[in-house]
Design a protein around this motif. Structure first.
Motif, PDB file in Angstrom:
ATOM      1  N   TYR A 138       0.834  -1.203   0.000  1.00 16.72           N
ATOM      2  CA  TYR A 138       0.000   0.000   0.000  1.00 16.72           C
ATOM      3  C   TYR A 138       0.867   1.250   0.000  1.00 16.72           C
ATOM      4  O   TYR A 138       0.601   2.216  -0.717  1.00 16.72           O
ATOM      5  CB  TYR A 138      -0.918  -0.008   1.218  1.00 16.72           C
ATOM      6  CG  TYR A 138      -1.691   1.286   1.411  1.00 16.72           C
ATOM      7  CD1 TYR A 138      -2.860   1.541   0.684  1.00 16.72           C
ATOM      8  CD2 TYR A 138      -1.253   2.252   2.310  1.00 16.72           C
ATOM      9  CE1 TYR A 138      -3.563   2.713   0.853  1.00 16.72           C
ATOM     10  CE2 TYR A 138      -1.945   3.432   2.486  1.00 16.72           C
ATOM     11  CZ  TYR A 138      -3.102   3.662   1.755  1.00 16.72           C
ATOM     12  OH  TYR A 138      -3.783   4.837   1.923  1.00 16.72           O
ATOM     13  N   LEU A 139       1.933   1.250   0.809  1.00 19.61           N
ATOM     14  CA  LEU A 139       2.834   2.406   0.874  1.00 19.61           C
ATOM     15  C   LEU A 139       3.531   2.628  -0.458  1.00 19.61           C
ATOM     16  O   LEU A 139       3.701   3.766  -0.900  1.00 19.61           O
ATOM     17  CB  LEU A 139       3.859   2.204   1.988  1.00 19.61           C
ATOM     18  CG  LEU A 139       3.311   2.163   3.421  1.00 19.61           C
ATOM     19  CD1 LEU A 139       4.425   1.809   4.397  1.00 19.61           C
ATOM     20  CD2 LEU A 139       2.652   3.475   3.808  1.00 19.61           C
ATOM     21  N   GLU A 140       3.934   1.541  -1.104  1.00 16.81           N
ATOM     22  CA  GLU A 140       4.605   1.664  -2.394  1.00 16.81           C
ATOM     23  C   GLU A 140       3.706   2.276  -3.453  1.00 16.81           C
ATOM     24  O   GLU A 140       4.158   3.012  -4.330  1.00 16.81           O
ATOM     25  CB  GLU A 140       5.087   0.291  -2.862  1.00 16.81           C
ATOM     26  CG  GLU A 140       6.235  -0.269  -2.032  1.00 16.81           C
ATOM     27  CD  GLU A 140       6.563  -1.699  -2.407  1.00 16.81           C
ATOM     28  OE1 GLU A 140       5.748  -2.318  -3.139  1.00 16.81           O
ATOM     29  OE2 GLU A 140       7.617  -2.200  -1.975  1.00 16.81           O
ATOM     30  N   GLU A 141       2.411   1.980  -3.365  1.00 17.11           N
ATOM     31  CA  GLU A 141       1.458   2.470  -4.357  1.00 17.11           C
ATOM     32  C   GLU A 141       1.042   3.911  -4.114  1.00 17.11           C
ATOM     33  O   GLU A 141       0.556   4.585  -5.042  1.00 17.11           O
ATOM     34  CB  GLU A 141       0.218   1.575  -4.376  1.00 17.11           C
ATOM     35  CG  GLU A 141       0.492   0.150  -4.850  1.00 17.11           C
ATOM     36  CD  GLU A 141      -0.733  -0.736  -4.730  1.00 17.11           C
ATOM     37  OE1 GLU A 141      -1.736  -0.274  -4.107  1.00 17.11           O
ATOM     38  OE2 GLU A 141      -0.701  -1.871  -5.228  1.00 17.11           O
ATOM     39  N   ASN A 142       1.211   4.404  -2.885  1.00 19.40           N
ATOM     40  CA  ASN A 142       0.661   5.719  -2.550  1.00 19.40           C
ATOM     41  C   ASN A 142       1.692   6.730  -2.060  1.00 19.40           C
ATOM     42  O   ASN A 142       1.387   7.932  -2.035  1.00 19.40           O
ATOM     43  CB  ASN A 142      -0.431   5.579  -1.472  1.00 19.40           C
ATOM     44  CG  ASN A 142      -1.637   4.807  -1.979  1.00 19.40           C
ATOM     45  OD1 ASN A 142      -2.541   5.376  -2.590  1.00 19.40           O
ATOM     46  ND2 ASN A 142      -1.669   3.503  -1.718  1.00 19.40           N
ATOM     47  N   PHE A 143       2.888   6.282  -1.681  1.00 18.34           N
ATOM     48  CA  PHE A 143       3.864   7.198  -1.117  1.00 18.34           C
ATOM     49  C   PHE A 143       5.233   6.938  -1.741  1.00 18.34           C
ATOM     50  O   PHE A 143       5.487   5.864  -2.289  1.00 18.34           O
ATOM     51  CB  PHE A 143       3.956   7.058   0.406  1.00 18.34           C
ATOM     52  CG  PHE A 143       2.652   7.312   1.105  1.00 18.34           C
ATOM     53  CD1 PHE A 143       2.246   8.598   1.431  1.00 18.34           C
ATOM     54  CD2 PHE A 143       1.810   6.254   1.445  1.00 18.34           C
ATOM     55  CE1 PHE A 143       1.051   8.834   2.067  1.00 18.34           C
ATOM     56  CE2 PHE A 143       0.602   6.480   2.079  1.00 18.34           C
ATOM     57  CZ  PHE A 143       0.221   7.775   2.384  1.00 18.34           C
ATOM     58  N   THR A 144       6.093   7.931  -1.633  1.00 18.94           N
ATOM     59  CA  THR A 144       7.459   7.790  -2.134  1.00 18.94           C
ATOM     60  C   THR A 144       8.454   7.578  -1.004  1.00 18.94           C
ATOM     61  O   THR A 144       9.534   7.036  -1.227  1.00 18.94           O
ATOM     62  CB  THR A 144       7.878   9.047  -2.932  1.00 18.94           C
ATOM     63  OG1 THR A 144       7.726  10.207  -2.094  1.00 18.94           O
ATOM     64  CG2 THR A 144       7.015   9.201  -4.180  1.00 18.94           C
TER      65      THR A 144
END
Length: 213
Positions: A177-183
């Motif tokens: 989820y973090l990879e898809e939404n945050f850098t």
């Protein structure tokens, strides 16, 4: 300090408590809006916040109170400080409610933060009143726990713990989820390392007889 002491000389009353409340109630509002978006009623959401969840949010709120805010509040109360370059009004920055969009206005959020401002939080009780209060609270908590267990049909003791393997498996989903939404999500790796270290610490040595079971 005694209840009759003026708030002008108490640093906590100069903005520290209010800043922590603002951070805490920001979390409450954010989680409430998410629950409503997920189809949960406000009443059910309110019931879902138990003491443990409230303590988690309070811990996070206190972590977000910056050292500069605490320093400013002490300065405002008349305590001498070394650094005089920080902004005295910094603690007001936490009242930025733009993340909620049109869901709530800043004036309404300020009223939400100050809803218990006039509530009395001090008083002198006799020894008998303290004993009666403790007994009443214990009996009330015991009754509530018994009712909750009867309604749920389970006991708290029967709820299994979470294994290290399951924790890492669910954490991998969080990473996706973090990879898809945050850098940037460096704190993720801190959590992963914490779980892996705990797994190594609690790992038990296998015995040769274990292989013959």
């Amino acid at each position: 300090m005694p209840p009759n002491t003026t708030s002008l000389i108490q640093p906590l009353d100069q903005g520290i408590i209010r800043t922590a409340k603002a951070h805490y109630r920001t979390q409450v509002m954010r989680k409430m809006l998410q629950a409503i978006n997920d189809g949960t009623s406000i009443i059910n959401y309110a019931k879902s916040i138990d003491i443990l969840k409230a303590l988690y949010m309070l811990k996070r709120a206190w972590f977000l109170v910056s050292p500069a805010t605490i320093e400013n509040c002490f300065r405002k109360a008349g305590f001498p400080v070394i650094d005089k370059t920080s902004n005295v009004n910094e603690m007001q920055m936490v009242l930025d409610v733009s993340e909620f969009g049109e869901a709530i206005q800043e004036e309404d959020f300020e009223a939400f933060v100050d809803c218990d401002k006039e509530a009395e939080c001090f008083g002198n009780l006799t020894d008998d009143e303290i004993c009666d209060s403790v007994k009443l609270n214990r009996q009330g908590m015991a009754d509530l726990e018994e009712e909750d267990e009867e309604e749920a049909g389970i006991s708290y003791e029967s709820i299994p713990g979470v294994s290290h393997k399951d924790a890492l498996m669910h954490l991998s989903m969080v990473r996706k989820y973090l990879e898809e939404n945050f850098t940037e999500y460096n704190s993720y790796y801190d959590i992963e390392e914490m779980i892996e270290k705990n797994a190594l610490i609690n790992r038990t040595q296998s015995k040769i007889t274990d292989f013959f079971k």
